[in-house]
Design a protein around this motif. Sequence first.
Motif, mmCIF file in Angstrom:
data_model
loop_
_atom_site.group_PDB
_atom_site.id
_atom_site.type_symbol
_atom_site.label_atom_id
_atom_site.label_comp_id
_atom_site.label_asym_id
_atom_site.label_seq_id
_atom_site.Cartn_x
_atom_site.Cartn_y
_atom_site.Cartn_z
ATOM 1 N N VAL A 32 4.637 39.364 -8.448
ATOM 2 C CA VAL A 32 6.029 38.954 -8.668
ATOM 3 C C VAL A 32 6.371 39.068 -10.151
ATOM 4 C CG1 VAL A 32 7.616 37.001 -8.603
ATOM 5 C CG2 VAL A 32 6.139 37.467 -6.652
ATOM 6 N N LYS A 33 5.452 38.657 -11.023
ATOM 7 C CA LYS A 33 5.696 38.720 -12.453
ATOM 8 C C LYS A 33 5.911 40.158 -12.912
ATOM 9 C CE LYS A 33 2.574 36.708 -14.899
ATOM 10 N NZ LYS A 33 1.574 36.250 -15.877
ATOM 11 N N ARG A 34 5.150 41.091 -12.354
ATOM 12 C CA ARG A 34 5.311 42.501 -12.726
ATOM 13 C C ARG A 34 6.691 43.014 -12.347
ATOM 14 N NH1 ARG A 34 -0.542 44.171 -10.925
ATOM 15 N NH2 ARG A 34 -1.627 43.792 -12.866
ATOM 16 N N VAL A 35 7.170 42.616 -11.170
ATOM 17 C CA VAL A 35 8.501 43.045 -10.727
ATOM 18 C C VAL A 35 9.563 42.484 -11.663
ATOM 19 C CG1 VAL A 35 10.214 42.869 -8.890
ATOM 20 C CG2 VAL A 35 7.835 43.256 -8.310
ATOM 21 N N LEU A 36 9.483 41.194 -11.957
ATOM 22 C CA LEU A 36 10.495 40.565 -12.794
ATOM 23 C C LEU A 36 10.498 41.132 -14.212
ATOM 24 C CD1 LEU A 36 10.163 36.859 -11.602
ATOM 25 C CD2 LEU A 36 11.731 38.633 -10.787
ATOM 26 N N GLU A 37 9.321 41.437 -14.742
ATOM 27 C CA GLU A 37 9.244 42.019 -16.075
ATOM 28 C C GLU A 37 9.834 43.428 -16.096
ATOM 29 O OE1 GLU A 37 5.134 41.753 -17.122
ATOM 30 O OE2 GLU A 37 5.298 39.655 -17.744
ATOM 31 N N ALA A 38 9.527 44.219 -15.063
ATOM 32 C CA ALA A 38 10.067 45.579 -14.991
ATOM 33 C C ALA A 38 11.583 45.556 -14.833
ATOM 34 C CB ALA A 38 9.425 46.340 -13.835
ATOM 35 N N ALA A 39 12.084 44.613 -14.036
ATOM 36 C CA ALA A 39 13.529 44.491 -13.845
ATOM 37 C C ALA A 39 14.214 44.043 -15.133
ATOM 38 C CB ALA A 39 13.830 43.518 -12.717
ATOM 39 N N ALA A 40 13.580 43.143 -15.858
ATOM 40 C CA ALA A 40 14.159 42.645 -17.110
ATOM 41 C C ALA A 40 14.209 43.737 -18.174
ATOM 42 C CB ALA A 40 13.358 41.453 -17.629
ATOM 43 N N SER A 41 13.204 44.605 -18.163
ATOM 44 C CA SER A 41 13.176 45.682 -19.157
ATOM 45 C C SER A 41 14.088 46.844 -18.773
ATOM 46 C CB SER A 41 11.739 46.185 -19.349
ATOM 47 O OG SER A 41 11.307 46.863 -18.182
ATOM 48 N N GLY A 42 14.541 46.868 -17.516
ATOM 49 C CA GLY A 42 15.445 47.924 -17.072
ATOM 50 C C GLY A 42 14.741 49.180 -16.607
ATOM 51 N N ASN A 43 13.435 49.118 -16.445
ATOM 52 C CA ASN A 43 12.665 50.270 -15.985
ATOM 53 C C ASN A 43 12.775 50.365 -14.462
ATOM 54 O OD1 ASN A 43 10.832 52.269 -15.483
ATOM 55 N ND2 ASN A 43 9.192 51.385 -16.719
ATOM 56 N N ASN A 44 13.725 51.145 -13.976
ATOM 57 C CA ASN A 44 14.050 51.190 -12.552
ATOM 58 C C ASN A 44 12.894 51.726 -11.706
ATOM 59 O OD1 ASN A 44 15.591 50.877 -10.280
ATOM 60 N ND2 ASN A 44 16.656 52.817 -10.505
ATOM 61 N N GLU A 45 12.293 52.803 -12.158
ATOM 62 C CA GLU A 45 11.218 53.430 -11.373
ATOM 63 C C GLU A 45 10.020 52.490 -11.220
ATOM 64 O OE1 GLU A 45 8.145 57.050 -12.090
ATOM 65 O OE2 GLU A 45 10.263 57.501 -12.456
#
Length: 88
Positions: A32-45
Amino acid sequence: MPNKKSAERRVRIAERNRLYNKYWASRCKTAVKRVLEAAASGNNEEAVKSFNTAQSVIDKAVVKGVMHRNTAARRKELMSRRMKAMNA
């Protein structure tokens, strides 16, 4: 210390189950943390890739009895909302 053989067995089983549950709970939190961090950084892929992985891990934890199904649904919804907010 337990006085009976059956109580000794229960202590061993409880410790084994604790470690098993801890492993799956930690795995879920990390996903879950990885998803939230990726979403926060804007890295869509990366976010989409980690979102799919996290959903799989959470569903497996539910099947194994480590996480309640409503908790899993709440966590998946949280990730989904962050993904939608990122894309909007």
